[in-house]
Write an enzyme that holds these catalytic residues in place. Sequence first.
Site, PDB file in Angstrom:
ATOM      1  N   MET A  30       0.788  -1.187   0.002  1.00  0.00           N
ATOM      2  CA  MET A  30       0.120   0.009  -0.027  1.00  0.00           C
ATOM      3  C   MET A  30       0.830   1.284  -0.147  1.00  0.00           C
ATOM      4  O   MET A  30       0.313   2.483   0.333  1.00  0.00           O
ATOM      5  CB  MET A  30      -0.871  -0.055   1.145  1.00  0.00           C
ATOM      6  N   GLY A  31       2.169   1.096  -0.417  1.00  0.00           N
ATOM      7  CA  GLY A  31       3.195   2.248  -0.681  1.00  0.00           C
ATOM      8  C   GLY A  31       3.690   2.570   0.824  1.00  0.00           C
ATOM      9  O   GLY A  31       3.752   2.064   1.871  1.00  0.00           O
ATOM     10  N   GLU A  35      11.915  -0.379   4.951  1.00  0.00           N
ATOM     11  CA  GLU A  35      12.850  -1.336   4.796  1.00  0.00           C
ATOM     12  C   GLU A  35      12.356  -2.941   4.930  1.00  0.00           C
ATOM     13  O   GLU A  35      12.688  -3.882   4.150  1.00  0.00           O
ATOM     14  CB  GLU A  35      13.889  -1.361   6.187  1.00  0.00           C
ATOM     15  N   GLY A  36      11.075  -3.107   5.563  1.00  0.00           N
ATOM     16  CA  GLY A  36      10.421  -4.373   5.273  1.00  0.00           C
ATOM     17  C   GLY A  36       9.972  -4.760   3.995  1.00  0.00           C
ATOM     18  O   GLY A  36      10.100  -5.904   3.593  1.00  0.00           O
ATOM     19  N   HIS A  37       9.370  -3.796   3.442  1.00  0.00           N
ATOM     20  CA  HIS A  37       8.902  -3.762   1.932  1.00  0.00           C
ATOM     21  C   HIS A  37      10.208  -4.127   1.116  1.00  0.00           C
ATOM     22  O   HIS A  37      10.372  -5.161   0.248  1.00  0.00           O
ATOM     23  CB  HIS A  37       8.364  -2.654   1.458  1.00  0.00           C
ATOM     24  N   GLN A  61     -10.393  -2.662   2.240  1.00  0.00           N
ATOM     25  CA  GLN A  61      -9.920  -3.143   3.364  1.00  0.00           C
ATOM     26  C   GLN A  61      -9.777  -2.365   4.746  1.00  0.00           C
ATOM     27  O   GLN A  61      -9.339  -2.788   5.816  1.00  0.00           O
ATOM     28  CB  GLN A  61      -8.619  -3.779   3.181  1.00  0.00           C
ATOM     29  N   GLY A 147       4.997 -10.262   4.353  1.00  0.00           N
ATOM     30  CA  GLY A 147       5.901 -10.135   5.721  1.00  0.00           C
ATOM     31  C   GLY A 147       4.985 -10.905   6.662  1.00  0.00           C
ATOM     32  O   GLY A 147       3.735 -11.099   6.728  1.00  0.00           O
ATOM     33  N   SER A 185       6.589  -0.762   9.991  1.00  0.00           N
ATOM     34  CA  SER A 185       5.321  -0.495   9.538  1.00  0.00           C
ATOM     35  C   SER A 185       5.157   0.827   9.020  1.00  0.00           C
ATOM     36  O   SER A 185       5.527   1.946   9.808  1.00  0.00           O
ATOM     37  CB  SER A 185       4.131  -0.736  10.700  1.00  0.00           C
ATOM     38  N   SER A 186       4.132   0.890   7.976  1.00  0.00           N
ATOM     39  CA  SER A 186       4.065   2.311   7.422  1.00  0.00           C
ATOM     40  C   SER A 186       3.152   3.188   8.376  1.00  0.00           C
ATOM     41  O   SER A 186       3.340   4.369   8.588  1.00  0.00           O
ATOM     42  CB  SER A 186       3.156   2.360   6.182  1.00  0.00           C
TER      43      SER A 186
END
Length: 281
Positions: A30-31, A35-37, A61, A147, A185-186
């Site tokens: 979702m942009g 670093e996780g992405h 969602q 993830g 997390s974003s």
Amino acid sequence: MQVVSDIASLKSIIEEKKQKGLSIGFVPTMGFLHEGHLFLMRMAKAENDFMVISIFVNPLQFGAGEDYEEYPRDLERDTKMAGSAGCDLIFSPTVKEMYPPGYATFVQVEKLTEGLCGASRPGHFLGVTTVVAKLFNLVRPDRAYFGQKDAQQAFVLKKMVEDLNMNLKVIVLPTVREPDGLAMSSRNKYLTPEQRKEAVVIYRSLREAEEQIRKGEREAGIIKENISKLILQAKHARVDYVEIVDSKELHPVSIIKDRCLIAVAAKFGKTRLIDNVLVEV
Ligand code: PAF
């Protein structure tokens, strides 16, 4: 790297890659990448010939009163970051492109979606499975990467792929954490400096639960109570749920006998954060 926002362009690029026999790795997002992405993307790049990500804040969602409007969006920043991770193509559609007027089809995975985040966010997983099914149909990946932080989402998507005989492999990679342990997390962006410091208690409480189990505690109730107690020591924290479930059906367990998932959702101010650990016994 190309950035496309319309389905026709995406389909024609994908068709060309398929014609050449290239394998496709896909990271749906979702942009507001972190670093996780990037970890998922690097793996997708390493294991496939062509790497695609989607950037789409999926309204379906988000429930009423959730953070759909505020969700951070920055395509320019995301494009640079995705490029640095070797992304070949970004698909960044509008809501109208994904759900044109008259849109009427939804994908629902039952049972696995009933507890945990499914219970506190009714309709959330229907939105996730619907958009991911559409994205899988469009991108036609060989492998899709998610993830472990969103553990229930990963379970649900694996089930969807299995039940609908989709021709791809769902790969789940470990949670990437900040140096102090907070899961990336974003949504961490919403936290005030004080809340950010406090939020580390989520992971600390999960680590403590792991340690309790390692030392022999098997009563889920005792472990859950300890997690809640620790989290509630933080001034801005509210616990949404603390649950210990089996790692197959995601059913709550009262006595830990087998591999289990300890999952937490907690709010710091208005920001809802989730985290989990898988524990082997
Ligand atoms: O995990 C996310 O970011 C979203 O739920 C996903 C899988 C991209 C679907 O919108």
